[in-house]
Write an enzyme that holds these catalytic residues in place. Structure first.
Site: not given
Ligand code: G3P
Ligand code: MG
Length: 243
Positions: A3, A45
């Site tokens: 991740h 992100h």
């Protein structure tokens, strides 16, 4: 599935995090894709750069040159650049990629149904001739539906947050022919092993995010789950291999 790379140990969504994930044995690297003002897909992100860099502003209002001047690991001894998607894909040749396309209602760069980020990302995948397994995932169903039109050869996955019932997500995924249902881990843990069994018996693969503890990883692998996003791929690989 690492991740944002091996983000437990290395600053997230950087080349160093992706290389560490590959070294630690991850099968797939998950990374987040956004578009700069000059329409270059970069790995980042948040919609704005404030919390993870030394700069300010929204990614979609900064040029690539401006984004490249940011330090994606402020406070660390070593400086890390924000990678372009092309650079990230070069760094992970040999493993798979989960391209999470960020295009969320309420965020300032939201552009559905235009889907410029997805289109640019697919263009880069083709340009660099990425030859590992590819999954395009998103919380935005318009994005993954457009992916199926644009690149039917690429697998698609629907991400859902914990308040969304995984069984409802599965109905949607099955009805639109996506490959993966990707509930957040508290929801999947609530739905249980039956959910994984049922989805897989219907030809839908199951992944979840983000799990960093050995007991939960071990339980999920014992359920026959297809993918687990973790910040700690070294731990996840060791738990999986011990099953
Ligand atoms: O792959 C799932 C996960 O990355 C979704 O959440 O916020 O970490 O991008 P987020
Ligand atoms: Mg993500």
């Amino acid at each position: 599935m690492a991740h944002r790379g091996a983000s437990a140990r290395v600053p997230e969504n950087t080349i160093a995090a992706f290389q560490a994930a590959v070294e630690e044995g991850a099968d797939v690297v998950e990374l987040d894709v956004r578009l700069t003002e000059d329409a270059i897909p970069v790995v980042f992100h948040d919609p704005d750069v404030t919390s993870t860099t030394d700069g300010t502003g929204y990614v979609h209002q900064l040029t690539l040159a401006e984004v490249k001047r940011l330090d994606a690991s402020p406070g660390e001894r070593e400086r890390h650049e924000v990678p372009t998607l092309a650079e990230a894909l070069e760094a992970i040749r040999g493993v798979g990629v989960n391209l999470e396309i960020k295009n969320l209602p309420g965020e300032p760069d939201f552009d559905s149904p235009r889907e410029a980020t997805l289109e640019a990302a697919v263009g880069i995948l083709r340009e660099v001739r990425f030859d590992g397994p590819v999954l395009v995932s998103s919380f935005n169903w318009l994005t993954i539906e457009r992916a199926r039109e644009l690149a039917p050869e690429i697998r698609t996955g629907f991400l859902t947050i914990a308040p969304i019932d995984p069984w409802a997500a599965l109905v949607y995924v099955r009805s639109r022919g996506h490959d993966f249902v990707l509930p957040q881990s508290p929801a999947l843990l609530g739905a249980g092993a039956d959910f994984v069994r049922e989805a897989r018996s219907e030809g839908v693969r199951v992944g979840t995010w983000v799990v960093d503890d050995a007991d939960t990883l071990s339980m999920l692998y014992s359920w026959g789950i297809d993918a687990v996003a973790t910040n700690d791929p070294r731990l996840a690989v060791s738990v999986r291999d011990a099953q």
